[in-house]
Design a protein around this motif. Sequence first.
Motif, PDB file in Angstrom:
ATOM      1  N   MET A   1       0.819  -1.206   0.000  1.00  0.00           N
ATOM      2  CA  MET A   1       0.000   0.000   0.000  1.00  0.00           C
ATOM      3  C   MET A   1       0.856   1.261   0.000  1.00  0.00           C
ATOM      4  SD  MET A   1      -3.015  -0.930  -0.304  1.00  0.00           S
ATOM      5  CE  MET A   1      -3.752   0.688  -0.161  1.00  0.00           C
ATOM      6  N   LEU A   3       3.207   1.821  -1.711  1.00  0.00           N
ATOM      7  CA  LEU A   3       3.554   2.113  -3.093  1.00  0.00           C
ATOM      8  C   LEU A   3       2.626   3.162  -3.686  1.00  0.00           C
ATOM      9  CD1 LEU A   3       4.277  -1.497  -4.258  1.00  0.00           C
ATOM     10  CD2 LEU A   3       5.913   0.360  -4.185  1.00  0.00           C
ATOM     11  N   LEU A   4       1.447   3.243  -3.107  1.00  0.00           N
ATOM     12  CA  LEU A   4       0.478   4.190  -3.648  1.00  0.00           C
ATOM     13  C   LEU A   4       0.747   5.617  -3.160  1.00  0.00           C
ATOM     14  CD1 LEU A   4      -2.787   2.149  -3.335  1.00  0.00           C
ATOM     15  CD2 LEU A   4      -1.617   2.823  -5.424  1.00  0.00           C
ATOM     16  N   PRO A   6       3.143   7.890  -3.329  1.00  0.00           N
ATOM     17  CA  PRO A   6       3.577   8.974  -4.218  1.00  0.00           C
ATOM     18  C   PRO A   6       2.411   9.542  -5.038  1.00  0.00           C
ATOM     19  CG  PRO A   6       5.017   7.075  -4.419  1.00  0.00           C
ATOM     20  CD  PRO A   6       3.887   6.671  -3.542  1.00  0.00           C
ATOM     21  N   ALA A   7       1.553   8.664  -5.494  1.00  0.00           N
ATOM     22  CA  ALA A   7       0.438   9.117  -6.308  1.00  0.00           C
ATOM     23  C   ALA A   7      -0.480  10.025  -5.499  1.00  0.00           C
ATOM     24  CB  ALA A   7      -0.335   7.927  -6.828  1.00  0.00           C
ATOM     25  N   PRO A  11       1.328  16.822  -5.858  1.00  0.00           N
ATOM     26  CA  PRO A  11       0.633  18.100  -5.657  1.00  0.00           C
ATOM     27  C   PRO A  11      -0.682  18.136  -6.441  1.00  0.00           C
ATOM     28  CG  PRO A  11       2.596  18.359  -7.038  1.00  0.00           C
ATOM     29  CD  PRO A  11       2.670  17.005  -6.427  1.00  0.00           C
ATOM     30  N   PHE A  24     -11.113  10.291 -11.058  1.00  0.00           N
ATOM     31  CA  PHE A  24      -9.841   9.632 -10.788  1.00  0.00           C
ATOM     32  C   PHE A  24      -9.737   9.230  -9.322  1.00  0.00           C
ATOM     33  CE2 PHE A  24      -5.324   9.993  -9.704  1.00  0.00           C
ATOM     34  CZ  PHE A  24      -4.881   8.961 -10.496  1.00  0.00           C
ATOM     35  N   LEU A  28      -9.296   5.669  -7.466  1.00  0.00           N
ATOM     36  CA  LEU A  28      -8.235   5.452  -6.506  1.00  0.00           C
ATOM     37  C   LEU A  28      -8.775   4.752  -5.254  1.00  0.00           C
ATOM     38  CD1 LEU A  28      -5.292   6.234  -6.706  1.00  0.00           C
ATOM     39  CD2 LEU A  28      -5.767   8.157  -5.201  1.00  0.00           C
ATOM     40  N   LEU A  31      -9.456   1.189  -5.878  1.00  0.00           N
ATOM     41  CA  LEU A  31      -8.317   0.358  -6.234  1.00  0.00           C
ATOM     42  C   LEU A  31      -8.007  -0.776  -5.248  1.00  0.00           C
ATOM     43  CD1 LEU A  31      -6.487   0.405  -8.700  1.00  0.00           C
ATOM     44  CD2 LEU A  31      -4.757   1.436  -7.229  1.00  0.00           C
ATOM     45  N   ALA A  35      -8.035  -4.503  -6.433  1.00  0.00           N
ATOM     46  CA  ALA A  35      -6.825  -5.320  -6.380  1.00  0.00           C
ATOM     47  C   ALA A  35      -7.102  -6.592  -5.585  1.00  0.00           C
ATOM     48  CB  ALA A  35      -5.685  -4.537  -5.741  1.00  0.00           C
TER      49      ALA A  35
ATOM     50  N   ARG B   5       0.234  10.712 -14.051  1.00  0.00           N
ATOM     51  CA  ARG B   5      -0.105  10.243 -12.701  1.00  0.00           C
ATOM     52  C   ARG B   5      -0.825   8.887 -12.772  1.00  0.00           C
ATOM     53  NH1 ARG B   5      -3.838  13.576  -8.996  1.00  0.00           N
ATOM     54  NH2 ARG B   5      -3.025  15.345 -10.116  1.00  0.00           N
ATOM     55  N   ARG B   6      -1.687   8.798 -13.764  1.00  0.00           N
ATOM     56  CA  ARG B   6      -2.400   7.530 -13.929  1.00  0.00           C
ATOM     57  C   ARG B   6      -1.419   6.391 -14.186  1.00  0.00           C
ATOM     58  NH1 ARG B   6      -7.456   7.132 -17.836  1.00  0.00           N
ATOM     59  NH2 ARG B   6      -8.246   8.462 -16.198  1.00  0.00           N
ATOM     60  N   LEU B   8       1.537   6.234 -13.204  1.00  0.00           N
ATOM     61  CA  LEU B   8       2.226   5.924 -11.962  1.00  0.00           C
ATOM     62  C   LEU B   8       1.379   4.995 -11.100  1.00  0.00           C
ATOM     63  CD1 LEU B   8       4.690   6.524 -10.223  1.00  0.00           C
ATOM     64  CD2 LEU B   8       3.425   8.430  -9.218  1.00  0.00           C
ATOM     65  N   VAL B   9       0.091   5.326 -11.041  1.00  0.00           N
ATOM     66  CA  VAL B   9      -0.815   4.495 -10.236  1.00  0.00           C
ATOM     67  C   VAL B   9      -0.882   3.092 -10.806  1.00  0.00           C
ATOM     68  CG1 VAL B   9      -3.181   4.161  -9.519  1.00  0.00           C
ATOM     69  CG2 VAL B   9      -2.158   6.433  -9.407  1.00  0.00           C
ATOM     70  N   ALA B  12       2.115   1.331  -9.850  1.00  0.00           N
ATOM     71  CA  ALA B  12       2.083   0.998  -8.423  1.00  0.00           C
ATOM     72  C   ALA B  12       1.180  -0.188  -8.173  1.00  0.00           C
ATOM     73  CB  ALA B  12       1.608   2.210  -7.625  1.00  0.00           C
ATOM     74  N   SER B  13       0.023  -0.180  -8.840  1.00  0.00           N
ATOM     75  CA  SER B  13      -0.900  -1.289  -8.591  1.00  0.00           C
ATOM     76  C   SER B  13      -0.343  -2.579  -9.155  1.00  0.00           C
ATOM     77  CB  SER B  13      -2.275  -0.980  -9.170  1.00  0.00           C
ATOM     78  OG  SER B  13      -2.156  -0.692 -10.533  1.00  0.00           O
ATOM     79  N   ALA B  15       2.748  -3.323  -9.227  1.00  0.00           N
ATOM     80  CA  ALA B  15       3.730  -3.773  -8.246  1.00  0.00           C
ATOM     81  C   ALA B  15       3.038  -4.436  -7.065  1.00  0.00           C
ATOM     82  CB  ALA B  15       4.562  -2.594  -7.757  1.00  0.00           C
ATOM     83  N   LEU B  16       1.891  -3.845  -6.708  1.00  0.00           N
ATOM     84  CA  LEU B  16       1.121  -4.388  -5.593  1.00  0.00           C
ATOM     85  C   LEU B  16       0.668  -5.807  -5.929  1.00  0.00           C
ATOM     86  CD1 LEU B  16      -0.144  -3.363  -2.881  1.00  0.00           C
ATOM     87  CD2 LEU B  16      -2.234  -3.084  -4.175  1.00  0.00           C
ATOM     88  N   LEU B  17       0.177  -5.974  -7.156  1.00  0.00           N
ATOM     89  CA  LEU B  17      -0.290  -7.289  -7.598  1.00  0.00           C
ATOM     90  C   LEU B  17       0.855  -8.283  -7.569  1.00  0.00           C
ATOM     91  CD1 LEU B  17      -2.666  -6.651 -10.597  1.00  0.00           C
ATOM     92  CD2 LEU B  17      -3.200  -7.309  -8.260  1.00  0.00           C
TER      93      LEU B  17
END
Lengths: 312, 408
Positions: A1, A3-4, A6-7, A11, A24, A28, A31, A35, B5-6, B8-9, B12-13, B15-17
Amino acid sequence: MTLLAPAVAAPPRAGRKPRRDNRFAAWLFLLPALAYIVVFFGYPLAANVVMSTQDYTVKSFYTGEAPFVGLANYAAVFGNPLFSTAVVDTVLFTAGSLVFQFGIGLALAVFFNGRFLGSALLRSLLLLPWLLPLVVSGAVWRWMFDQDHGVLNAALRAVGLDAVPWLSSTGWALPAVILTNIWIGIPFNLVILHGGLRAIPASLYEAAALDGAGAWQRFRHLTWPLLRPVTGIVLMLGLVYTIKVFDVIMVVTGGGPANATQTLTTWSYRLSFQDFAFGQGAAVGNVLILVATVFGLLYLRSAKATLAEAAA
Amino acid sequence: MPVARRALVLAASAALLAACSPSPAPTTSSSAQPAGSITELDYYADEQGSAAWQKILDACAGQTGIKIERQKVPTSQMLPKVLQGASSKTLPDLLFTDNPTLQQVAATGALTPLADYGITTDGFYESIVKAGTYQDKVYGVAPGVNGLALIYDKDLLAAAGVQPPKTWDELKAAAAKLTKDGKYGLAFSAIPSEEGTWQFLPFFWSNGAELSQLDSAQSVKALQFVTDLVNSGSASKSVVTWNQNDVADQFVAGNAAMMVNGSWNLARLDEQQALHYGVVPIPVPQAGAKPVVALGGEVGAVPVTSGPAQQAAGKVLSCILSEPTMLQWSKAHAYIPSKTAVAAKFGTEQPAMQAFVDEVGSARSRTAELGEKYPKVSQALADAVQAALTGKLPADQALKAAQQASGS
């Protein structure tokens, strides 16, 4: 978690495209759940479907090699004489369990809906079967069913009846495991239905009583129709729980005697872990999933209809 | 930059998986970890067996200086656990499993030949070596073995004036005579699993039947004999639901005068002050024949992990197989030492074990002929026994169906 992070910490592009950002953000929030579903439901499900098309042996676990065989596993399963036995047993087990769990659960819920001394205490005692580990309940029932020294036959003999070969005859074993499962399932039905009854305003009953409705009429024309949404949930959840029951049968009879209590779940286990035909075991599992899904969809449809009805 | 940004998400997801799915990386006990400690897996989950086994492990940990992290699972969880370990490459460094499962595990290629660690099988019973051999290499060896015998209640037999039976005819007569006052003459297990097959095999093999042909005349006769015992009322119809522990319970409770059971239950019988029991070999079809029981017991095996861990596991296994440890384990859990010379000495020291020791000489490995195919045949045979005992099918038809099921 983490890992999320930074997103999330990026800013905010304030005011630029608010609608897009909202959507968006919504994704999020979804998610983690998404997952979770993909990892813990989607992946195993897909893996099971793939496995059912493979010649998966003990060796495959180590080497990862399992040749694809198309629908051969399904053909083998459908062609097995045990398939019809397992289907019939599953239907009887599920239907038998549901009807009595629900009936007895409802009767008890109505009974406990009346306020009387010790009602709460009695009700919590009735939850006991639900709290016990299934393996424990199963083992105790197995003792009680014992043909020569079990308490059930002792009771039958005491009132002058013949002892019943509960678990050792192919005719009685299925009723015996159904009986066990009914006992285990009653608390669930009782709790949910009791909750549903509590939600019915007492004023309706008072009005009905003023109109001269008797107890049966009050149940028939008030309780039953107003309880319908809850009834739907209870039966549908009960169906999905019951169709996949495994431990109770495994502990009480192990699928025997002579396959008399073999359901799709126990058979799937047996194919996989006793015969090591993992592909066939997966195929049986998929059949079961398919059946449960059909009923799940039926439930969603009826729930939608009920909601629409309520909104109208 | 919503797009970035998307992305990146998404990354990230992903990586999570990846973090959640089973990693294909090699086991944690790889060469990075010093082989000063190993993991061990067994199924001695019952209180007595577990305590006895722990003592053996502690002793060998002390002798070899290798720390042993023990894991125990219920018997039924053993194979699923091993398969899980095989697929995620996290097998234990040392594995103790029921000997008929060894073929399955060895067939995966997940085990190493014991010769790699200088472990030889000199002086061991040939049958246990056979059970541990896959494609001409020895992958598993047992510190102790077990088998089935006829255990009887001395007091009940004396009261009925019955001698411990040696032949099938005597067994039938004795069981009939001992069946009275709500007690059964004989108890055994005939559940629909390997346990049921294992209990039927002494009758099957002693009569000359072979697993390659389940519906032979000898096989039908053996099943008919057992079925008659139940149909005549000499044994309870509940045998189709009793496992071996239940059978021991019935015997201890005085509900059965004789039982077919294994040596590992003797400690439990010894706890009962009022119970006087005797042990004789399983009765045979004709006088003078040798009983042929199936060989039981757990074999130790070293899975493919990493060089140092495998070597350490080999050292610990050598210690467990050494004569003093073998003897200690056999005494603590009522097993028979798997070396012939040690067993002979053990038998003279422990009279109750003599019948079991006698039988091990002629005992057979369940997987010697069929190897990996054994579980399917075993399941078919257990089904046939159930079908006959419940009266669903006559013995010959039940076995014919079993032969078809096992052959397909």
